[in-house]
Design a protein around this motif. Sequence first.
Motif, mmCIF file in Angstrom:
data_model
loop_
_atom_site.group_PDB
_atom_site.id
_atom_site.type_symbol
_atom_site.label_atom_id
_atom_site.label_comp_id
_atom_site.label_asym_id
_atom_site.label_seq_id
_atom_site.Cartn_x
_atom_site.Cartn_y
_atom_site.Cartn_z
ATOM 1 N N SER A 238 -5.670 -18.801 22.817
ATOM 2 C CA SER A 238 -6.031 -18.250 23.491
ATOM 3 C C SER A 238 -6.149 -19.157 24.511
ATOM 4 O O SER A 238 -5.669 -18.365 26.171
ATOM 5 N N PRO A 239 -6.998 -20.041 24.712
ATOM 6 C CA PRO A 239 -6.750 -20.943 26.233
ATOM 7 C C PRO A 239 -5.843 -21.567 26.203
ATOM 8 O O PRO A 239 -6.111 -21.780 27.731
ATOM 9 N N LYS A 240 -4.733 -21.719 26.252
ATOM 10 C CA LYS A 240 -3.527 -22.589 25.641
ATOM 11 C C LYS A 240 -2.197 -21.924 26.770
ATOM 12 O O LYS A 240 -1.970 -22.949 27.035
ATOM 13 N N VAL A 241 -2.657 -21.230 26.020
ATOM 14 C CA VAL A 241 -1.486 -19.937 26.637
ATOM 15 C C VAL A 241 -2.537 -18.138 26.960
ATOM 16 O O VAL A 241 -2.945 -17.329 27.177
ATOM 17 N N GLY A 242 -0.931 -17.281 28.978
ATOM 18 C CA GLY A 242 -1.481 -16.432 29.038
ATOM 19 C C GLY A 242 -1.793 -15.213 28.244
ATOM 20 O O GLY A 242 -2.968 -14.749 28.746
ATOM 21 N N THR A 243 -0.696 -14.972 26.971
ATOM 22 C CA THR A 243 -0.732 -13.968 26.460
ATOM 23 C C THR A 243 -0.505 -14.349 24.718
ATOM 24 O O THR A 243 0.417 -14.968 24.915
ATOM 25 N N LEU A 244 -1.182 -13.980 24.321
ATOM 26 C CA LEU A 244 -1.124 -14.326 22.325
ATOM 27 C C LEU A 244 -1.035 -12.866 22.478
ATOM 28 O O LEU A 244 -1.584 -12.202 22.293
ATOM 29 N N VAL A 245 0.393 -12.943 21.330
ATOM 30 C CA VAL A 245 1.082 -11.586 20.848
ATOM 31 C C VAL A 245 0.486 -11.921 18.780
ATOM 32 O O VAL A 245 1.783 -13.420 18.959
ATOM 33 N N ILE A 246 0.343 -11.117 17.622
ATOM 34 C CA ILE A 246 0.305 -11.365 16.871
ATOM 35 C C ILE A 246 0.512 -10.194 16.293
ATOM 36 O O ILE A 246 -0.332 -8.942 16.535
ATOM 37 N N THR A 247 1.329 -10.310 15.336
ATOM 38 C CA THR A 247 2.503 -9.043 15.008
ATOM 39 C C THR A 247 1.304 -8.611 13.964
ATOM 40 O O THR A 247 1.721 -9.904 12.450
ATOM 41 N N ARG A 248 1.105 -7.931 13.101
ATOM 42 C CA ARG A 248 0.323 -7.884 11.461
ATOM 43 C C ARG A 248 0.697 -7.031 10.431
ATOM 44 O O ARG A 248 0.241 -6.456 9.321
ATOM 45 N N GLY A 249 1.997 -6.810 10.641
ATOM 46 C CA GLY A 249 2.555 -5.800 9.850
ATOM 47 C C GLY A 249 2.607 -4.301 9.519
ATOM 48 O O GLY A 249 2.190 -3.780 10.378
ATOM 49 N N ALA A 250 1.982 -3.417 8.600
ATOM 50 C CA ALA A 250 1.223 -2.535 8.195
ATOM 51 C C ALA A 250 0.145 -2.001 9.322
ATOM 52 O O ALA A 250 -0.269 -1.427 9.243
ATOM 53 N N ASP A 251 -0.678 -3.850 9.267
ATOM 54 C CA ASP A 251 -2.043 -3.702 10.162
ATOM 55 C C ASP A 251 -1.493 -3.309 11.931
ATOM 56 O O ASP A 251 -2.844 -3.633 12.613
ATOM 57 N N GLY A 252 -0.288 -4.011 11.804
ATOM 58 C CA GLY A 252 -0.179 -2.846 13.813
ATOM 59 C C GLY A 252 0.346 -4.492 13.947
ATOM 60 O O GLY A 252 0.559 -5.552 13.739
ATOM 61 N N ALA A 253 -0.080 -4.685 15.609
ATOM 62 C CA ALA A 253 -0.146 -6.169 16.333
ATOM 63 C C ALA A 253 -1.577 -5.982 17.126
ATOM 64 O O ALA A 253 -2.414 -4.619 17.471
ATOM 65 N N LEU A 254 -1.528 -7.177 17.918
ATOM 66 C CA LEU A 254 -2.589 -7.003 18.874
ATOM 67 C C LEU A 254 -2.565 -8.255 19.756
ATOM 68 O O LEU A 254 -1.265 -9.057 19.447
ATOM 69 N N ALA A 255 -2.724 -8.388 20.825
ATOM 70 C CA ALA A 255 -2.519 -9.315 21.665
ATOM 71 C C ALA A 255 -3.696 -10.120 22.818
ATOM 72 O O ALA A 255 -4.747 -9.448 22.978
ATOM 73 N N VAL A 256 -4.197 -11.326 23.380
ATOM 74 C CA VAL A 256 -4.977 -11.115 23.809
ATOM 75 C C VAL A 256 -4.171 -11.903 25.405
ATOM 76 O O VAL A 256 -3.554 -12.595 25.098
ATOM 77 N N ASP A 257 -4.509 -11.736 26.118
ATOM 78 C CA ASP A 257 -4.194 -11.924 27.407
ATOM 79 C C ASP A 257 -5.245 -12.348 28.388
ATOM 80 O O ASP A 257 -6.174 -11.830 28.594
ATOM 81 N N ARG A 258 -5.378 -13.561 28.288
ATOM 82 C CA ARG A 258 -6.858 -14.156 29.514
ATOM 83 C C ARG A 258 -7.535 -13.812 29.215
ATOM 84 O O ARG A 258 -8.800 -13.049 30.159
ATOM 85 N N GLY A 259 -7.898 -13.801 27.818
ATOM 86 C CA GLY A 259 -9.469 -13.048 27.228
ATOM 87 C C GLY A 259 -9.663 -11.814 26.543
ATOM 88 O O GLY A 259 -10.756 -11.656 26.335
ATOM 89 N N GLU A 260 -8.378 -11.253 27.628
ATOM 90 C CA GLU A 260 -8.976 -9.377 27.302
ATOM 91 C C GLU A 260 -8.041 -8.806 25.761
ATOM 92 O O GLU A 260 -7.011 -9.256 25.668
ATOM 93 N N ARG A 261 -8.387 -8.294 25.008
ATOM 94 C CA ARG A 261 -7.786 -8.234 23.696
ATOM 95 C C ARG A 261 -7.407 -7.113 23.338
ATOM 96 O O ARG A 261 -8.599 -5.745 24.295
ATOM 97 N N ALA A 262 -6.451 -6.947 23.284
ATOM 98 C CA ALA A 262 -5.768 -4.900 22.732
ATOM 99 C C ALA A 262 -5.340 -5.504 21.409
ATOM 100 O O ALA A 262 -4.461 -5.639 20.666
ATOM 101 N N GLU A 263 -5.761 -3.768 20.662
ATOM 102 C CA GLU A 263 -4.908 -3.541 19.084
ATOM 103 C C GLU A 263 -4.571 -2.660 19.047
ATOM 104 O O GLU A 263 -5.316 -1.621 20.422
ATOM 105 N N VAL A 264 -3.191 -2.099 18.413
ATOM 106 C CA VAL A 264 -2.315 -1.090 18.619
ATOM 107 C C VAL A 264 -2.411 -0.807 16.795
ATOM 108 O O VAL A 264 -2.080 -2.037 16.240
ATOM 109 N N THR A 265 -2.348 0.331 16.393
ATOM 110 C CA THR A 265 -1.973 -0.134 14.745
ATOM 111 C C THR A 265 -0.567 0.634 14.486
ATOM 112 O O THR A 265 0.212 0.663 15.613
ATOM 113 N N ALA A 266 0.177 0.713 13.866
ATOM 114 C CA ALA A 266 1.071 0.824 13.728
ATOM 115 C C ALA A 266 1.785 1.978 12.968
ATOM 116 O O ALA A 266 1.018 2.470 12.010
ATOM 117 N N ALA A 267 2.503 2.439 14.180
ATOM 118 C CA ALA A 267 3.274 3.818 13.421
ATOM 119 C C ALA A 267 3.708 3.638 12.509
ATOM 120 O O ALA A 267 4.402 3.331 11.408
#
Length: 288
Positions: A238-267
């Motif tokens: 995350s210190p090297k890319v502006g936005t890091l996006v990680i998919t986690r299958g049945a566990d949903g996904a998360l993103a880190v944008d300039r230090g701010e982290r957000a997570e969502v569950t899978a539908a």
Amino acid sequence: MTSRPLDIVAIGDAIVDVIATCDDSFLQAHGLPKGGMQLLTADEAEALYAAMGPAREISGGSAANSMAGAAALGLNVAFVGQVADDQLGAIFAHDMLALGIRFDTPPLEAPPPTGRCLILVTPDGQRTMNTCPAASHELTTAALDPALIRSASVTFLEGYLWGPELPRAAMLEAARIAEAAGRTVAFTLSESLCIGDRRDGVLGMIDAGLVDVLFGNEHEMRHLTGCGTIDECIGALSPKVGTLVITRGADGALAVDRGERAEVTAAPAAQVVDTTGAGDLFAAGFLA
């Protein structure tokens, strides 16, 4: 050329997917790793195709799938990828244009033929991919239109195309053109980056500041960084890319944008039918 600015131009494998169903015993009999991806020679692809059941053909490739999703969401998109002047190449060009995707890359005289991906879907919806890249790996910097790249808000690069020298050089040049024009460069990882020295090249691109948005699943992120946990992967990248996006299958996904982290569950899904292209369409939705 339309006067409407491009939202995304993608560079990736120009592949026609050949999709059939099978049971687990077929995968075992042919030594195919369930849920994985392997590269095939033309002869190996012919042998596997002969053994497969009835199939349907549809244009694919990771970045091309993402552009199909982005176009369906109303974005103005283009795709750069190499096909041959053969039947599958004509199918690919037709499908791109029919979906509203600008596709101007001239075909090559075959051989090699247009690339294909033989996809086997088991009853649990899992897909096993067997790819013969062929002409798609003949893409060169000569296929790039610098004005097209500069006109797009995002240049989207596909990890599956990173290994071969010619298309890797084309993607690096596209990234440099986009960065010089103040555009966003997005890169999507792939299982093939775990092969040979491809990992070091991608890390070098990230270290050079040429990647603004990085997509990948948990498995790919761990292989890229060598880290054991997702939090360690985030700390490394995350210190090297502006936005890091990680998919986690049945566990949903998360993103880190300039230090701010957000997570969502899978539908929730009542029934998983086919996971082919799931990550590709996720990337399309995220970029849109």
